[in-house]
Design an enzyme around this catalytic site. Sequence first.
Site, PDB file in Angstrom:
ATOM      1  N   LEU A  93       0.821  -1.206   0.000  1.00  0.00           N
ATOM      2  CA  LEU A  93       0.000   0.000   0.000  1.00  0.00           C
ATOM      3  C   LEU A  93       0.856   1.258   0.000  1.00  0.00           C
ATOM      4  CD1 LEU A  93      -2.857  -1.020   2.449  1.00  0.00           C
ATOM      5  CD2 LEU A  93      -3.071  -0.585  -0.001  1.00  0.00           C
ATOM      6  N   VAL A 115       1.613   2.520  -3.435  1.00  0.00           N
ATOM      7  CA  VAL A 115       0.542   3.083  -4.253  1.00  0.00           C
ATOM      8  C   VAL A 115      -0.279   4.130  -3.505  1.00  0.00           C
ATOM      9  CG1 VAL A 115       0.336   1.044  -5.718  1.00  0.00           C
ATOM     10  CG2 VAL A 115      -0.989   1.168  -3.614  1.00  0.00           C
ATOM     11  N   LYS A 139      -6.708  -7.488 -14.739  1.00  0.00           N
ATOM     12  CA  LYS A 139      -5.390  -8.037 -15.029  1.00  0.00           C
ATOM     13  C   LYS A 139      -4.742  -8.516 -13.730  1.00  0.00           C
ATOM     14  CE  LYS A 139      -0.950  -6.665 -17.114  1.00  0.00           C
ATOM     15  NZ  LYS A 139      -0.220  -5.545 -17.758  1.00  0.00           N
ATOM     16  N   ASP A 155       5.948  -1.940 -26.226  1.00  0.00           N
ATOM     17  CA  ASP A 155       5.329  -3.203 -26.637  1.00  0.00           C
ATOM     18  C   ASP A 155       4.114  -2.947 -27.532  1.00  0.00           C
ATOM     19  OD1 ASP A 155       5.238  -5.969 -26.769  1.00  0.00           O
ATOM     20  OD2 ASP A 155       4.041  -6.198 -24.954  1.00  0.00           O
TER      21      ASP A 155
END
Length: 632
Positions: free
Chosen positions: A320, A323, A368, A460
Amino acid sequence: MTAKLHQPTLLLLLLILVGVFLHRSHAQPNITGYNCTASQTGYPCRTYAFYRGALAPNYTDLASIGDLFGVSRLMIAEPSNISASAAALSAPLVADQPLLVPLTCGCNPTNGTNNISSANTNYTIRSGDTFYLLSIGAFENLTSYQSVEVVNPSLVPTNLSIGDDVVFPIFCKCPNTTQVAGGLNYLVSYVLQPSDNLSSVASRFGVSEQSIVDINGNSTKTTETLFVPVSKLPNLTQPNVSAAAPAAPPAAKEERTGLIVGLAIGVGLLGACLILGIGLLVHRERSREKRGPGGLEGDGGEKRQAYGDKGSREMEVNLLADVTDCLDKYRVFGIDELKEATEGFSPKCLIQGSVYKGCVDGEMFAIKKMKWNAYEELKILQKVNHGNLVRLEGFCIDPEDANCYLVYEFIPSGSLHSWLHEAGHRGRLDWKTRLRIAVDVANGLQYIHEHTRPRVVHKDIKSSNILLDSNMRAKIANFGLAKSGCNAITMHIVGTQGYIAPEYLSDGVVSTRMDVFSFGVVLLELVSGREATDEEGRVIWAAAVEAFGGRSSEEIGKAERLKGWMDEGLLADEACSTESVASAMSIAISCLNRDPSKRPSMVEIVYALCRSDDIFDFSEDASSNDAQVLAR
């Protein structure tokens, strides 16, 4: 009467003052830039600016100067006669070290009636920055604060805010077709210094004084930008920054001997400690085996459970903490609601890879699942907000198995790859839709390349990372490999075969131009319907460059070659314009140039695609031999 007698005298003084003012004004360097017309031949062009390294405090290495001008370190090192080794590219510069910085010079509009011949570079305002200080400092008078004001009419020079995006027009010029035919390839932007004169400048670049006069006139004013006409770039003499250290005096040799003896004793003691430590570890492991599989004495179950809870809490706190900045920007989902939405991450909810489809509170999301390596991706996603990028809705942390879940908007029509290459979809996209998809992807890349600081490189770009919504509009997905900041060298090469730029594959050079290369491959897929690599592992771009690059770009037989490359579905599309497809193919070949500096920027690509004209000629530098070498 006295007043009347003094009127002629006052008038004379006024005329003298005006004359002095005009003389001084004429003696000042160019402050507004050099006018051009949009139809002027030669524009846009690749040119260079002569830059003196390590004069400004924050620009003492190639990386910082590359960021300033929006190019990679390698793109500066090559024309500047600096080794392409990682050590040389990372070495600090010495004061006044000569560099040649590549520029893309264009005839750019201003807020006035005139266009200015400039290479526009973007800069984000920091604390203490002003137009004037940046123009004379970081940009070394290659522009002027007055021209910056003209190009940025919406900004108030006396009221700049940290984070403001400013365009700095670097003064440059392109040779016209007549000059190019005469052997003149570049007009190098050079700022005169107090110690300079025409003779010294001509000597530095290996040209005649008269050739400089022919382009610039007799101007030799300090801080004036001269344009030095050259057929080839000068071979700059670089300082030897890795000179051998001088031999040590006798006293130093005695000290060195004592140091070696002391070091030997220390290494011996360290070895003894290491052996002792290994012995203790072996003893502890044997004791653990005797205590049983739990590895703890007494009530092993309870103590293991207590230790596990503590470890989980510590892990959750650490995750945590990474973020914290995201908590007020995104929805924080609970692991239970994600499990319920995906039926326990059932294979039937799997979309692709580790991305699942799930419904939370009646809204569909793409979820995801990843091990805890999402911080970089989260950090980048916080900076971007564009209609052609898949939007992040929230995230979830599961400390029990150290997983992180990124929750994205759900894009219903799947990937471009499936529409181009999978049975059931193949050949169903008409040319208008394909071209619009190309423009969408180009717009998304332009945004992350030009409007983020530091610039974001996706790394990518491929058809499977381009998703289509219900209106068949494209969005770029999967920033898992993205890097915030360019001009880096990495030894850890990641990406997908067939899309990787040659300079990244061979040297690990990370720049926005590697995304341009990958975009060129996607354009080839849109035109041809072919996969990026065939069944034998050969890359499509090498075959395309061989067919259309260099000498193959001649008009003879080009239409037939193009038809041979076009997707069968496009050949049957009556609304498909061969000229439009040829233009897209031309842009693709430009994107695939072996030299990153000769690839167009995403700004130029968007412009060319929207006009749907043959803006970029087939690259003369990407010969079939180059394609064969790079394909290996």
